[in-house]
Write an enzyme that holds these catalytic residues in place. Structure first.
Site, short mmCIF file in Angstrom:
data_model
loop_
_atom_site.label_atom_id
_atom_site.label_comp_id
_atom_site.label_asym_id
_atom_site.label_seq_id
_atom_site.Cartn_x
_atom_site.Cartn_y
_atom_site.Cartn_z
N TRP A 112 84.17 62.53 15.39
CA TRP A 112 85.38 61.77 15.68
C TRP A 112 85.96 62.11 17.05
O TRP A 112 86.38 61.21 17.79
CB TRP A 112 86.41 61.96 14.57
CG TRP A 112 85.96 61.33 13.30
CD1 TRP A 112 85.62 61.94 12.13
CD2 TRP A 112 85.72 59.93 13.08
NE1 TRP A 112 85.20 61.03 11.20
CE2 TRP A 112 85.25 59.78 11.75
CE3 TRP A 112 85.87 58.78 13.86
CZ2 TRP A 112 84.93 58.54 11.20
CZ3 TRP A 112 85.55 57.55 13.32
CH2 TRP A 112 85.09 57.44 12.00
N ASP A 202 94.28 64.67 16.42
CA ASP A 202 93.90 63.83 15.29
C ASP A 202 93.89 64.72 14.05
O ASP A 202 93.05 65.61 13.92
CB ASP A 202 92.52 63.22 15.54
CG ASP A 202 92.03 62.35 14.39
OD1 ASP A 202 92.66 62.33 13.32
OD2 ASP A 202 90.98 61.69 14.57
N LYS A 227 93.37 59.86 3.34
CA LYS A 227 92.70 61.08 2.92
C LYS A 227 93.55 61.83 1.88
O LYS A 227 93.15 61.99 0.74
CB LYS A 227 92.45 61.99 4.13
CG LYS A 227 91.78 61.30 5.30
CD LYS A 227 90.37 60.88 5.01
CE LYS A 227 89.69 60.32 6.25
NZ LYS A 227 88.31 59.87 5.99
#
Length: 400
Positions: A112, A202, A227
């Protein structure tokens, strides 16, 4: 209610059953308004009160200083790959930054952060400085992210006047995570950053699983809700006031932090249902913390302890499986994620299929690794209970 499986999926992920039950009621009748949450106007007084409560509970849980704004947006974490670049660059220029194409520093520890860097490079508005890239060549010749580099190996490589410094706290695909213990060699080097440098993080896959270290050093923190705290569709953005005060024509309005601040996250129709369920999850977190003797401001410490216990017992089971010649961990000790535990099943693809099939027969799903890396991935988000982890460990111990 029908029997529900144990969901170890990486996201969208498990949500607490009592939250889902309450959400079903809200779909029919939101707070006794006679209209469902999926139908109600986002401009209504009822929804405005609710979204402000979500904002306040987020602030309480994170112990967020008052000079930060909490924003609710769409587009997932991926949209923020672009948004952080455009907003931070506009702020750099507005404060008189000297460089025409300023440095943008990226600490790359997994898939990511790598994608975020590549999006910044694609936009072509700054000079990308890869502070460190943790990608290595595995035994089978494939490039892989399998560790968090020692902080001392790159702490002196940050640019002195960057438009942003970017890192990803937990890499969902690769199962690596920065250590929250600031004395650990695999912690993020907060104390080595240039003075005043805008730090962007992030936190999508570890958000609300434990306290965020050095939160006051960040300019921007963002997280997809899907999540730990809600369904897909909502991105929570936390931005310090000084980094959200520039409205520049180069930034699409839906990506502009100042526009989101000025409109109180209601510039356009927000993801109402996702915000509602997220709000219910945050309410429940505060209630559970209180039931376990924690004041509201210490709730995340309780969840952090739960996260650590689940991860510790799963890594212990993995180590036992390695000793038996059944499993092989992908990440060395000290770099392993507490949210996403990744490993291989030894013996080839058929053995992996056997392990996954056996788990599904025992009502456990979502354990296959990301398609780009294969293997097994067990996600230990907040709604996954310790009892459910124990059931998985029992199966791992029985698998021969």
């Amino acid at each position: 209610m029908c029997d529900r499986v144990i969901n170890f999926g990486a996201g969208p992920s498990a949500l607490p059953e009592d939250v889902l039950t309450e959400a079903c009621k809200g779909l029919l009748n939101f707070q006794n308004t006679g209209i469902g949450i999926a139908e109600i106007s986002h401009r209504s007084a009822n929804f405005d009160r609710f979204i402000r409560e979500v904002e306040e509970n987020t602030r309480i849980l994170l112990q967020l200083p008052q000079d930060y704004k909490i924003l609710f947006a769409q587009g997932g974490g991926t949209a923020q790959f672009s948004a952080v670049v455009l907003n931070m660059l506009a702020r750099y220029q507005s404060r008189g930054g000297a460089a025409q194409k300023p440095a943008m520093d990226y600490v790359i520890t997994g898939s990511w952060s790598d994608k975020a860097m590549k999006e910044a490079k694609r936009l072509g508005v700054g000079d990308i400085n890869v502070v460190i890239n943790a990608q290595t060549i595995s035994e089978d010749g494939k490039k892989t992210f399998n560790h968090i580099p020692d902080r001392d190996s790159y702490k002196d490589k940050f640019s002195q006047d960057p438009a942003l410094i970017y890192y990803c706290a937990n890499e969902t695909v690769d199962g690596v995570e920065f250590d929250n213990d600031l004395e650990s060699p695999t912690s993020f080097p907060f104390d080595s950053l240039p003075d005043g440098a805008p730090l962007v993080a992030d936190y999508s896959s570890s958000f609300m699983s434990r306290p965020i270290p050095c939160i006051e050093k960040h300019a921007v923190i963002y997280a997809g809700a899907q999540k730990n705290i809600g369904p897909a569709g909502l991105t929570i953005i936390i931005v310090r006031d000084e980094w959200a005060n520039v409205l520049d024509s180069s930034i699409p309005l839906c990506l502009s932090y100042k526009n989101l601040v000025d409109s109180r996250s209601l510039y356009n129709t927000p993801p109402v249902l996702s915000i509602y369920i997220t709000g219910l999850v945050l309410q429940r977190m505060l209630e559970v913390g209180g039931q376990n003797g924690r004041p509201r401001e210490k709730t995340l410490e309780y969840y952090g302890e739960c996260t650590a216990r689940k991860a510790s017992k799963l890594y212990a089971a993995l180590k036992e499986g390695e000793a038996r010649g059944v499993f092989r961990g992908k990440v060395p000790e000290g770099s392993g994620s507490t949210m996403n535990v990744v490993f291989d099943v030894l013996g080839g693809e058929d053995r992996l299929k056997e392990f996954v099939s056996g788990a599904e027969q025992r009502n456990m799903k979502g354990i296959k690794g990301h398609r780009s890396v294969g293997g097994v991935r067990i996600s230990l988000y907040n709604a996954v209970t310790e009892d459910q982890v124990d059931r998985l460990i029992q199966y791992m111990n029985e698998f021969v």
